[in-house]
Write an enzyme that holds these catalytic residues in place. Structure first.
Site, short mmCIF file in Angstrom:
data_model
loop_
_atom_site.label_atom_id
_atom_site.label_comp_id
_atom_site.label_asym_id
_atom_site.label_seq_id
_atom_site.Cartn_x
_atom_site.Cartn_y
_atom_site.Cartn_z
N HIS A 1 8.86 -4.09 -3.46
CA HIS A 1 8.05 -4.29 -2.26
C HIS A 1 8.96 -4.80 -1.14
CE1 HIS A 1 4.58 -5.26 0.20
NE2 HIS A 1 5.06 -6.49 0.38
N CYS B 1 4.87 -0.18 2.82
CA CYS B 1 5.43 -1.50 3.13
C CYS B 1 6.77 -1.41 3.87
CB CYS B 1 5.56 -2.35 1.86
SG CYS B 1 6.57 -1.61 0.57
N ASP C 1 0.81 -1.22 0.00
CA ASP C 1 0.00 0.00 0.00
C ASP C 1 0.84 1.27 0.00
OD1 ASP C 1 1.07 -0.15 2.49
OD2 ASP C 1 -0.83 -0.25 3.58
#
Length: 314
Positions: free
Chosen positions: A305, A184, A181
């Site tokens: 990520h 992270c 989102d």
């Protein structure tokens, strides 16, 4: 009429002599073109707007789904057209214009005729249809093997995940998945503080402290901060916007933010990735056991990520 039905009609009208091999070659080309388009879309995707990022992901999924559906319909149409019952018999005048059959073809046709019942003579037209149908089946088998081989190739996402998992396993650690989102990095650090029994911080608190640290250490950090589009070093106005994005948006964090968090929390941070050695920040300054997080390049289509880790026995 659905999109799949329109694709079949268009294929039948425009590609009278299409073969499965032709269709497969075009499909490979179209998939490459779509991937290039998605890469361009990814570069222009908003990084700080959660709703816009969701809309972008849905659009990518829609484009991929439509292409897959159309390709499936076209393959079905091509297979139906090349089936033995759908091969048109040449007109008599066309039959008269055809050159004499070569010796090896005569031999093959004679063998086919020998296999037919004794009371049934196979016409030359039927022999040609049988031969064309056989070639079509062989091409179809080759295409299926090629597609199956491609499908069996592990994706970059799977390869990366296996490599990171293997490195963690060697250290008795496992992945702890963090939501994608924009927060992270901060969520991973927050989780690590809890796992290691250290004083907790909220995500917003970590963002505010990180932004303040970057501002306070501008002279030391700005020489490493570049504009994502031009590659030029940030000017004063761009630097302040960078800090505001850290503090007030869901802007993704990277090495600058990790260095800042390590310094403000006075704890080492280790970042494990699939290839190469882990990155360790703050070990010489602060010592002790590091917070251990993982960096993924391929886990999501929208970009990099961070995930956290937990002891394997947990």
């Amino acid at each position: 009429m659905s999109g799949a039905e329109e694709a079949i009609v268009e294929l039948e009208n425009r590609l009278e002599e299409v073969t499965l091999e032709d269709v497969a070659a075009r499909h490979r080309r179209e998939k490459k073109e779509l991937q290039a388009k998605l890469q361009a879309m990814k570069k222009n995707a908003p990084k700080n707007n959660k709703n816009k990022r969701k809309e972008f992901l849905e659009e990518m999924t829609r484009l991929e789904g439509e292409l897959e559906q159309r390709h499936k319909a076209e393959l079905q149409a091509a297979e139906a057209k090349e089936a033995p019952g759908n091969v048109a018999e040449p007109a008599p005048e066309e039959e008269a214009k055809k050159p004499a059959v070569k010796v090896d073809e005569n031999k093959e046709e004679d063998e086919e005729e020998d296999q037919a019942p004794s009371n049934q003579r196979v016409s030359k037209a039927q022999k040609r249809r049988n031969k064309k149908a056989k070639e079509a089946r062989e091409r179809e088998a080759e295409i299926k093997v090629e597609l199956q081989n491609a499908a069996n190739q592990p994706s970059p996402k799977l390869i990366e995940l296996e490599q990171i998992t293997a490195k963690l396993s060697g250290r008795q650690l496992t992945l702890h998945h963090i939501a994608s989102d924009g927060d992270c990095l901060y969520q991973s650090i927050r989780h690590q503080l809890i796992v290691n029994g250290l004083p907790g911080h909220s995500v917003q608190g970590l963002r505010e402290e990180t932004a303040n640290y970057v501002r306070a250490n501008k002279e030391a950090l700005i020489s490493y901060m570049t504009h994502p589009e031009t590659g030029d070093l940030l000017d004063d106005e761009q630097f302040e916007k960078y800090c505001q994005d850290i503090e007030k948006t869901h802007a993704w964090g990277g090495h600058i933010e990790l260095k800042a968090i390590s310094s403000l929390l006075r704890v080492p941070i280790e970042v494990i990735q699939a290839e190469g050695a882990a990155t360790l920040l703050g070990q010489e300054e602060f010592g002790g056991s590091p917070l251990v997080i993982c960096y993924h390049r391929h886990i999501y289509q929208l970009g990099a990520h961070y995930n956290s880790t937990v002891p394997a026995e947990a």
